[in-house]
Scaffold this motif. Structure first.
Motif, PDB file in Angstrom:
ATOM      1  N   ASN A 121       0.810  -1.221   0.000  1.00  0.00           N
ATOM      2  CA  ASN A 121       0.000   0.000   0.000  1.00  0.00           C
ATOM      3  C   ASN A 121       0.839   1.266   0.000  1.00  0.00           C
ATOM      4  OD1 ASN A 121      -2.456  -1.458   0.187  1.00  0.00           O
ATOM      5  ND2 ASN A 121      -2.174  -1.692   2.378  1.00  0.00           N
ATOM      6  N   PHE A 122       2.112   1.140   0.390  1.00  0.00           N
ATOM      7  CA  PHE A 122       2.971   2.318   0.486  1.00  0.00           C
ATOM      8  C   PHE A 122       3.771   2.563  -0.796  1.00  0.00           C
ATOM      9  CE2 PHE A 122       2.364   0.828   4.827  1.00  0.00           C
ATOM     10  CZ  PHE A 122       1.943   1.980   5.451  1.00  0.00           C
ATOM     11  N   LEU A 123       3.641   1.704  -1.780  1.00  0.00           N
ATOM     12  CA  LEU A 123       4.365   1.890  -3.032  1.00  0.00           C
ATOM     13  C   LEU A 123       3.632   2.890  -3.916  1.00  0.00           C
ATOM     14  CD1 LEU A 123       5.419  -1.747  -4.021  1.00  0.00           C
ATOM     15  CD2 LEU A 123       6.909   0.088  -3.201  1.00  0.00           C
ATOM     16  N   PRO A 124       4.266   3.955  -4.338  1.00  0.00           N
ATOM     17  CA  PRO A 124       3.625   4.867  -5.300  1.00  0.00           C
ATOM     18  C   PRO A 124       3.349   4.153  -6.612  1.00  0.00           C
ATOM     19  CG  PRO A 124       5.563   5.877  -4.297  1.00  0.00           C
ATOM     20  CD  PRO A 124       5.603   4.427  -3.932  1.00  0.00           C
ATOM     21  N   ALA A 125       2.181   4.350  -7.136  1.00  0.00           N
ATOM     22  CA  ALA A 125       1.809   3.652  -8.370  1.00  0.00           C
ATOM     23  C   ALA A 125       2.705   4.040  -9.533  1.00  0.00           C
ATOM     24  CB  ALA A 125       0.349   3.956  -8.705  1.00  0.00           C
ATOM     25  N   GLN A 126       3.233   5.259  -9.515  1.00  0.00           N
ATOM     26  CA  GLN A 126       4.020   5.742 -10.656  1.00  0.00           C
ATOM     27  C   GLN A 126       5.320   4.962 -10.839  1.00  0.00           C
ATOM     28  OE1 GLN A 126       2.633   7.571  -8.353  1.00  0.00           O
ATOM     29  NE2 GLN A 126       1.126   8.814  -9.442  1.00  0.00           N
ATOM     30  N   PHE A 151      -4.367  -5.701 -13.123  1.00  0.00           N
ATOM     31  CA  PHE A 151      -3.616  -4.729 -12.323  1.00  0.00           C
ATOM     32  C   PHE A 151      -4.433  -4.230 -11.138  1.00  0.00           C
ATOM     33  CE2 PHE A 151      -2.724  -0.379 -11.147  1.00  0.00           C
ATOM     34  CZ  PHE A 151      -1.408  -0.505 -10.733  1.00  0.00           C
ATOM     35  N   HIS A 152      -5.677  -3.809 -11.378  1.00  0.00           N
ATOM     36  CA  HIS A 152      -6.490  -3.277 -10.287  1.00  0.00           C
ATOM     37  C   HIS A 152      -6.751  -4.345  -9.226  1.00  0.00           C
ATOM     38  CE1 HIS A 152      -7.125   0.659 -11.882  1.00  0.00           C
ATOM     39  NE2 HIS A 152      -7.715   0.236 -12.974  1.00  0.00           N
ATOM     40  N   THR A 153      -6.937  -5.585  -9.651  1.00  0.00           N
ATOM     41  CA  THR A 153      -7.132  -6.662  -8.686  1.00  0.00           C
ATOM     42  C   THR A 153      -5.896  -6.830  -7.814  1.00  0.00           C
ATOM     43  OG1 THR A 153      -8.639  -7.825 -10.196  1.00  0.00           O
ATOM     44  CG2 THR A 153      -7.655  -9.107  -8.413  1.00  0.00           C
ATOM     45  N   ALA A 154      -4.727  -6.845  -8.441  1.00  0.00           N
ATOM     46  CA  ALA A 154      -3.484  -7.025  -7.685  1.00  0.00           C
ATOM     47  C   ALA A 154      -3.187  -5.810  -6.810  1.00  0.00           C
ATOM     48  CB  ALA A 154      -2.325  -7.269  -8.660  1.00  0.00           C
ATOM     49  N   PHE A 155      -3.404  -4.614  -7.339  1.00  0.00           N
ATOM     50  CA  PHE A 155      -3.021  -3.403  -6.619  1.00  0.00           C
ATOM     51  C   PHE A 155      -3.973  -3.112  -5.459  1.00  0.00           C
ATOM     52  CE2 PHE A 155      -2.625   1.231  -6.070  1.00  0.00           C
ATOM     53  CZ  PHE A 155      -1.253   1.313  -5.880  1.00  0.00           C
ATOM     54  N   GLN A 156      -5.244  -3.399  -5.601  1.00  0.00           N
ATOM     55  CA  GLN A 156      -6.215  -3.086  -4.560  1.00  0.00           C
ATOM     56  C   GLN A 156      -6.347  -4.184  -3.510  1.00  0.00           C
ATOM     57  OE1 GLN A 156      -7.544  -0.197  -4.320  1.00  0.00           O
ATOM     58  NE2 GLN A 156      -7.118   0.667  -6.338  1.00  0.00           N
ATOM     59  N   THR A 157      -5.852  -5.379  -3.805  1.00  0.00           N
ATOM     60  CA  THR A 157      -6.016  -6.489  -2.862  1.00  0.00           C
ATOM     61  C   THR A 157      -5.258  -6.251  -1.565  1.00  0.00           C
ATOM     62  OG1 THR A 157      -6.387  -8.087  -4.650  1.00  0.00           O
ATOM     63  CG2 THR A 157      -5.664  -8.971  -2.542  1.00  0.00           C
ATOM     64  N   GLY A 158      -4.120  -5.552  -1.617  1.00  0.00           N
ATOM     65  CA  GLY A 158      -3.364  -5.290  -0.403  1.00  0.00           C
ATOM     66  C   GLY A 158      -4.157  -4.473   0.598  1.00  0.00           C
ATOM     67  N   PHE A 159      -4.707  -3.349   0.146  1.00  0.00           N
ATOM     68  CA  PHE A 159      -5.521  -2.516   1.042  1.00  0.00           C
ATOM     69  C   PHE A 159      -6.764  -3.264   1.499  1.00  0.00           C
ATOM     70  CE2 PHE A 159      -9.390   0.111   0.984  1.00  0.00           C
ATOM     71  CZ  PHE A 159      -9.208   0.823   2.161  1.00  0.00           C
ATOM     72  N   ALA A 160      -7.421  -3.979   0.582  1.00  0.00           N
ATOM     73  CA  ALA A 160      -8.645  -4.695   0.938  1.00  0.00           C
ATOM     74  C   ALA A 160      -8.365  -5.807   1.939  1.00  0.00           C
ATOM     75  CB  ALA A 160      -9.295  -5.257  -0.322  1.00  0.00           C
ATOM     76  N   THR A 161      -7.228  -6.498   1.810  1.00  0.00           N
ATOM     77  CA  THR A 161      -6.873  -7.554   2.757  1.00  0.00           C
ATOM     78  C   THR A 161      -6.635  -6.979   4.143  1.00  0.00           C
ATOM     79  OG1 THR A 161      -5.906  -8.910   1.007  1.00  0.00           O
ATOM     80  CG2 THR A 161      -5.217  -9.388   3.265  1.00  0.00           C
ATOM     81  N   LEU A 162      -5.940  -5.861   4.225  1.00  0.00           N
ATOM     82  CA  LEU A 162      -5.751  -5.186   5.510  1.00  0.00           C
ATOM     83  C   LEU A 162      -7.088  -4.824   6.129  1.00  0.00           C
ATOM     84  CD1 LEU A 162      -4.010  -3.700   7.647  1.00  0.00           C
ATOM     85  CD2 LEU A 162      -4.005  -1.725   6.105  1.00  0.00           C
ATOM     86  N   PHE A 163      -7.988  -4.323   5.334  1.00  0.00           N
ATOM     87  CA  PHE A 163      -9.315  -3.934   5.792  1.00  0.00           C
ATOM     88  C   PHE A 163     -10.084  -5.139   6.312  1.00  0.00           C
ATOM     89  CE2 PHE A 163     -13.742  -2.806   5.314  1.00  0.00           C
ATOM     90  CZ  PHE A 163     -13.796  -1.472   5.670  1.00  0.00           C
ATOM     91  N   MET A 164     -10.135  -6.215   5.518  1.00  0.00           N
ATOM     92  CA  MET A 164     -10.910  -7.391   5.881  1.00  0.00           C
ATOM     93  C   MET A 164     -10.267  -8.157   7.031  1.00  0.00           C
ATOM     94  SD  MET A 164     -13.540  -7.232   4.032  1.00  0.00           S
ATOM     95  CE  MET A 164     -14.206  -8.807   4.543  1.00  0.00           C
ATOM     96  N   ARG A 165      -8.951  -8.236   7.058  1.00  0.00           N
ATOM     97  CA  ARG A 165      -8.274  -8.966   8.131  1.00  0.00           C
ATOM     98  C   ARG A 165      -8.587  -8.347   9.483  1.00  0.00           C
ATOM     99  NH1 ARG A 165      -4.262  -8.088  12.339  1.00  0.00           N
ATOM    100  NH2 ARG A 165      -3.243 -10.112  12.716  1.00  0.00           N
TER     101      ARG A 165
END
Length: 283
Positions: A121-126, A151-165
């Motif tokens: 989540n801390f990696l800048p997308a650029q 890409f969106h699945t891979a990039f958003q899964t980190g934040f979503a996993t933190l949220f759900m966990r």
């Protein structure tokens, strides 16, 4: 620590607070109001430079109908739906599975795996622009809807996993112990215990993910070229002409693009409230 409420006896302080709130609200809503007002202006108003005053002539029907008759906006809308909806579904499924495992099962390397999810989540997308683009080219997925979905699945899964966990970890431990005592398998616990309990989290997360992915512009430009694949955000940039721009049509298109996330919110709001009012433990 929460801010202290302003006493009712401090009328001057309460009046200053309300004045500040109204001023900030007006400042925040001013650009949105300007866009909505421009979207109903006639072309003659735009030509004379009347951008902030009250419209002298209205072109509400012409502007909003022109978005679909003068531009290929309908096709880009379909592209955005084909990208956003599968991405949201995949992220919700993966994050629920990962969040359940990381919150209720202890194994070697579980914290390292969780740290990897958080660190992403801390990696800048650029900084990932060139590697991701090269990877999609090598996989033969460049300039396809699957490139954006993956890409969106891979990039958003980190934040979503933190949220759900964190949400699953906060559920009562007695529920899971009772399910195991009844002989339920991990898959049955996930489907019959976890999923009903996390409905409010899934609803809130679905709204956030839909908004993030629908409004994405950066990766829509990086991973797509042809108009048959581009989402609606990339089309908005194409509506600007090199010398002359129909700002009334662009503003109308902007308002239309903002409608699906709003509809998504109201559709999921009922499930969100229903999930919050469900009781999981009696007594």
């Amino acid at each position: 620590m929460y801010p202290r409420p302003i006493p009712k006896t401090a009328r001057g302080l309460r009046a200053a607070y309300m004045t500040l709130v109204v001023a900030i609200l007006l400042l925040w809503l001013a650009p949105l109001f300007a866009i909505m007002l421009t979207s109903v202006r006639a072309a003659s108003d735009i030509a004379t430079g009347n951008l902030w005053g009250w419209p002298t002539a209205f072109g509400l029907v012409d502007n909003y109908v022109g978005v679909f008759t003068q531009t290929p906006m309908a096709r880009f809308f379909v592209n955005s739906l084909l990208i956003t909806v599968p991405s949201v579904v995949f992220v919700l499924a993966l994050s629920t599975l990962a969040g359940f495992v990381l919150s209720k099962f202890t194994f070697r390397g579980s914290m390292v795996l969780f740290a990897i999810f958080i660190g992403g989540n801390f990696l800048p997308a650029q900084i990932m622009m060139i590697p991701v683009r090269d990877l999609m080219v090598k996989l033969g997925l460049y300039d396809t809807t699957w490139a954006l979905i993956i890409f969106h699945t891979a990039f958003q899964t980190g934040f979503a996993t933190l949220f759900m966990r964190n949400f699953i970890a906060a559920r009562p431990k007695e529920l899971f112990d009772a399910a195991r005592a009844e002989g339920a398998s991990p898959a049955q616990i996930l489907m019959h215990v976890v999923v009903p309990l996390v409905r409010p989290a899934l609803a809130a997360l679905a709204i956030l993910l839909f908004t993030f992915i629908w409004n994405d512009y950066f990766w829509a430009v990086v991973l797509t070229i042809s108009d048959s694949v581009k989402p609606v955000t990339a089309d908005l940039a194409n509506l600007r002409g090199q010398y002359v721009s129909a700002w009334n049509t662009i503003s109308a298109a902007t308002v239309i693009v903002a409608v699906p996330p709003v509809i998504m919110f109201f559709l999921m709001q009922r499930h969100f409230i229903a999930g919050l009012t469900m009781g999981a433990v009696k007594g």
